[in-house]
Design an enzyme around this catalytic site. Structure first.
Site: not given
Ligand code: AMP
Length: 388
Positions: A92, A222-223
């Protein structure tokens, strides 16, 4: 700095779940843990040699946030939005840093969105670490201030009533409510395993984009399917924002950072690296000039099968069992499966494995939050770049 943030989060999770100190990860030395505990329990940051005035405003409601945003616009400032579900980690933070490098102001949203969790998924146990998250953002904002970068000017942490003002959020497949759906993209891969997931993601992001009106929005590779969904959302609904993608932050051995990793514990964490390993085996095939699906994917499937057999052969108190959900070689714009990679377009290699609850937990074993009994779904991917 990265490990300090991880320790902050880990300690916050342990505090929330009342895990005894002996279960703290051996990654953190005792003096280091003491320093972090001191930091967590102090109300003012103590390390800055210069006076530092935290200026991040927390907003719970839409109207005051909109007014804040309008003032930014009138002052010719630019806004980057980083949507998160909290339980912040270095993944993040790298997005916040990127946003701060490209904008004068950054908004971080922290909201665990119920409509993206299926009825049997882990909404109730999803980590919630608000105080540690705010401390982490304060430390990061101080770092940004010292760099002269953009600042975290707002954290948006709405209630569910604010985000779903008419009907309560509904996670069932027929779902009553106002939703955004991206088909068939949102039904493939992650969407096949989690049928309401991308409907929830697209819906909450549409709401966040409408509320914050960001110049740029930041998402992690990542996603990866999520990034493809968001780009499609922005394109098809003519949303006036730019989608920026940040690289996947990883542990040293390649495990992708994830808010859910705190549930793994040492035994499952050590086996969970299988996902990244198998993707790298497939990537090596592409780099060696292979273009056909079978040629690229066979070593990945082979590695998954062998690792599974190895684990099955161990006694229950030593093994960590897992299920492979999918190993995919897909078109980067549609996420549809490819029989052959078009060199001009490249491809996305991705996979998901579910780490099953631990058997025969040993006294003194580092089991992670939840005692090793919460199944953990890991996802990861590698982009196969077009060949020039
Ligand atoms: P989440 O809080 O899990 O919804 O994630 C919020 C944002 O952080 C999403 O854009 C994720 O893709 C991104 N993110 C999560 N993990 C990582 C990571 N390991 N590296 C980079 N970005 C990440």
């Amino acid at each position: 700095m990265a490990s300090q943030f991880q320790a902050l989060r880990y300690l916050a999770m342990c505090t929330n779940h009342h895990c005894p100190p002996k279960r703290l990860s051996p990654l953190y030395s005792a003096p280091f843990v003491r320093r972090v505990v001191r930091f967590l329990s102090s109300s003012s940051p103590r390390r800055s040699p210069k006076p530092f005035a935290p200026h991040t405003q927390v907003f719970r409601d839409v109207d005051p946030l909109r007014k804040w945003r309008r003032d930014l616009l009138l002052n010719n400032r630019t806004l980057g939005l980083v949507p998160t579900m909290g339980a912040l980690h270095e993944g993040h933070l790298s997005l916040v840093r990127q946003a701060a490098a490209e904008n004068t102001d950054v908004f971080v949203s922290i909201y665990v969105n119920p409509t993206q969790f299926g009825m049997n998924e882990d909404l109730a146990s999803y980590p919630k670490t608000w105080e540690a998250d705010m401390k982490i953002l304060t430390v990061l904002d101080r770092e940004l201030a010292s760099l002269g970068a953009g600042r975290i000017s707002a954290v948006f942490a709405p209630s569910t009533k604010t985000m779903y003002p008419t009907l309560p959020p509904d996670s069932s497949i027929p779902g009553a409510g106002s939703f955004v759906e991206i088909r068939p993209l949102g039904q493939l891969l992650e969407g096949a395993s989690r049928p309401v997931f991308f409907r929830g993601v697209a819906t909450v992001c549409m709401k966040l984009f409408n509320i914050c009106a960001p110049d740029r929005v930041y998402f992690g590779q990542k996603d990866i399917q999520q990034t493809v969904v968001i780009k499609r959302l922005v394109k098809d609904f003519h949303l006036n924002t730019e989608v920026r993608i940040g690289p996947t932050e990883r542990e040293k051995d390649g495990l992708a950072l994830s808010s859910r990793n705190v549930y793994l514990g040492t035994r499952r964490r050590n086996v969970g690296i299988v996902l990244n390993q198998l993707l790298r085996k497939a990537e090596a095939q592409y780099n060696a000039g292979k273009r056909k699906r079978g040629d690229i994917l066979w070593p990945a499937n082979d590695h998954a099968d062998k690792t599974l057999l190895e684990q099955e052969a161990l006694e229950p108190g030593k093994r960590a069992r897992f299920e492979v959900d999918y190993i995919s070689l897909a078109n980067p714009e549609t996420m549809e499966e490819l029989e052959e990679v078009d060199e001009a377009k490249g491809a996305i290699l991705s996979g998901a494995v579910k780490m099953l609850p631990l058997e025969d937990a040993k006294e003194g074993e580092e089991l992670g939050v939840g005692g090793g009994q919460i199944p953990v779904r890991l996802i990861d991917n590698i982009v196969l770049d077009p060949v020039a």
